[in-house]
Write an enzyme that holds these catalytic residues in place. Structure first.
Site, PDB file in Angstrom:
ATOM      1  N   HIS A 136       4.959  35.806 -55.711  1.00 34.25           N
ATOM      2  CA  HIS A 136       5.317  35.517 -54.666  1.00 34.25           C
ATOM      3  C   HIS A 136       4.258  34.147 -54.453  1.00 34.25           C
ATOM      4  O   HIS A 136       4.412  33.709 -52.834  1.00 34.25           O
ATOM      5  CB  HIS A 136       4.220  36.782 -53.499  1.00 34.25           C
ATOM      6  CG  HIS A 136       3.006  36.805 -53.794  1.00 34.25           C
ATOM      7  ND1 HIS A 136       2.452  37.441 -55.114  1.00 34.25           N
ATOM      8  CD2 HIS A 136       1.657  36.331 -53.178  1.00 34.25           C
ATOM      9  CE1 HIS A 136       1.244  37.662 -54.481  1.00 34.25           C
ATOM     10  NE2 HIS A 136       0.423  37.349 -54.294  1.00 34.25           N
ATOM     11  N   ASP A 193       6.304  40.955 -59.830  1.00 31.55           N
ATOM     12  CA  ASP A 193       5.896  39.840 -59.702  1.00 31.55           C
ATOM     13  C   ASP A 193       5.258  38.411 -60.582  1.00 31.55           C
ATOM     14  O   ASP A 193       4.514  38.466 -60.039  1.00 31.55           O
ATOM     15  CB  ASP A 193       4.166  40.703 -58.022  1.00 31.55           C
ATOM     16  CG  ASP A 193       4.103  39.349 -57.308  1.00 31.55           C
ATOM     17  OD1 ASP A 193       5.436  38.242 -57.090  1.00 31.55           O
ATOM     18  OD2 ASP A 193       2.865  39.369 -56.466  1.00 31.55           O
ATOM     19  N   SER A 244      -5.078  35.859 -56.038  1.00 29.63           N
ATOM     20  CA  SER A 244      -3.412  36.046 -56.809  1.00 29.63           C
ATOM     21  C   SER A 244      -2.652  35.006 -57.828  1.00 29.63           C
ATOM     22  O   SER A 244      -2.596  34.248 -57.991  1.00 29.63           O
ATOM     23  CB  SER A 244      -2.117  36.389 -55.115  1.00 29.63           C
ATOM     24  OG  SER A 244      -2.099  36.306 -54.913  1.00 29.63           O
TER      25      SER A 244
END
Length: 319
Positions: A162, A192, A271
């Site tokens: 993402h 992800d 992230s």
């Protein structure tokens, strides 16, 4: 009254020559007497000459004794110095080592375990920024900041999908400040994960060490390293608070399972960053935080994809 006789200064008359030899004889007799007396004096006192000679002999003997003493002293000094050089060094005992270690600990404050972990992983952590072209096609707009970790020193980087999904250009900044672009070479949407390849790499690029999660237990200390809100590299420490957790994105579009739950602070920008042990070895890739509000900030629960899953995204099994 009779007149005093006067004597002429002129040469004596022939008549007086007969008296001069007598005077001469007397003179010679006196000289002989004096000379004889001197000789007799020397003969009468022979100890005087012996005393003088004896004093000279004693002085030379004393000088020889002094020189002998000096040479003996010099020899003793040389022998003493040689023995000191040949003497073996004192053997170091365990007590000496313990005392030296204790002095070092008392005078030096060692870094914390978390600090050592950060120092180990830091050369492998990169900043990842995705850009999109503006509507006019001339400018670029930053769409998001994330983190990545180098797992192969040729420039292979793991991050979250993402972070880079939909980006027109991906920029990478390495630990030494080198900036370059990167391309997506692989993806694992169910976890992800995305695999990036940097177009340029530093000469001394270091790949992170990976560690299996097989022996990971709740309570184990971990450190999350990344760029929360673009600030960093930043580090936060905590513990593993759970294993094999599931997470569903707030939009309900993606569900991820078999996650590591941890309580080290993580925020947007973390992230794709590494979750490491206190040895600085990567056990997971930070992928999400749990926050039931729209704030998208950390409230105590974060999730990471186990490194086994992340490595499979690259097509490698390091264990």
């Amino acid at each position: 009254m009779p007149r005093t006789a006067l004597y002429s200064r002129s040469r004596h008359s022939p008549g007086r020559k007969l008296a001069e030899p007598a005077a001469d004889a007397a003179s010679s007799t006196d000289a002989g007497t004096v000379a004889g007396a001197d000789d007799a004096g020397m003969q009468a006192h022979p100890s005087n000459a012996a005393a003088i000679a004896g004093s000279v002999v004693i002085s030379q003997r004393q000088m020889r004794m002094l020189w002998a003493a000096f040479l003996l002293l010099a020899a003793l000094l040389v022998a003493s110095a040689w023995q000191r050089q040949q003497a073996p060094a004192r053997k170091i005992t365990q007590e000496d080592i313990d005392a030296a270690v204790l002095r070092t600990l008392e005078s030096t404050v060692p870094p914390s375990a978390a600090a050592r972990a950060v120092e180990t992983i830091a050369p492998s952590v990169v900043r990842v920024v995705g850009y999109n072209r503006s509507k006019n096609g001339k400018d670029e707009v930053e769409r998001g900041v994330g983190t990545g970790v180098v797992i192969v020193d040729k420039g292979i980087i793991l991050t979250n999908l993402h972070v880079v999904s939909g980006a027109d250009r991906i920029a990478i900044t390495f630990h030494d400040g080198l900036e370059t672009t990167a391309s997506v070479t692989g993806a694992q949407p169910e976890n992800d994960l995305a695999v990036l390849r940097a177009h340029k790499v530093p000469d001394d690029l270091q790949a992170a060490a990976l560690r299996s999660t097989q022996n990971l237990r709740p309570g184990d200390h971990v450190v999350a390293v990344g760029f929360p809100f673009g600030i960093g590299p930043s580090a936060s420490a905590g513990v593993v608070s759970g294993l094999q957790r599931e997470f569903t994105s707030p939009e309900g579009k993606r569900q991820i399972s078999n996650l590591i739950q941890f309580d080290a602070a993580a925020n947007p920008g973390n992230s794709g960053g590494p979750l490491v042990t206190l040895d600085g070895e990567v056990v997971g890739i930070v992928t999400a935080i749990l926050n039931p509000t729209p704030a998208r900030t950390f409230i105590g629960i974060g999730f990471a994809v186990p490194i086994e899953n992340a490595a499979s995204a690259v097509g490698m099994s390091p264990f």
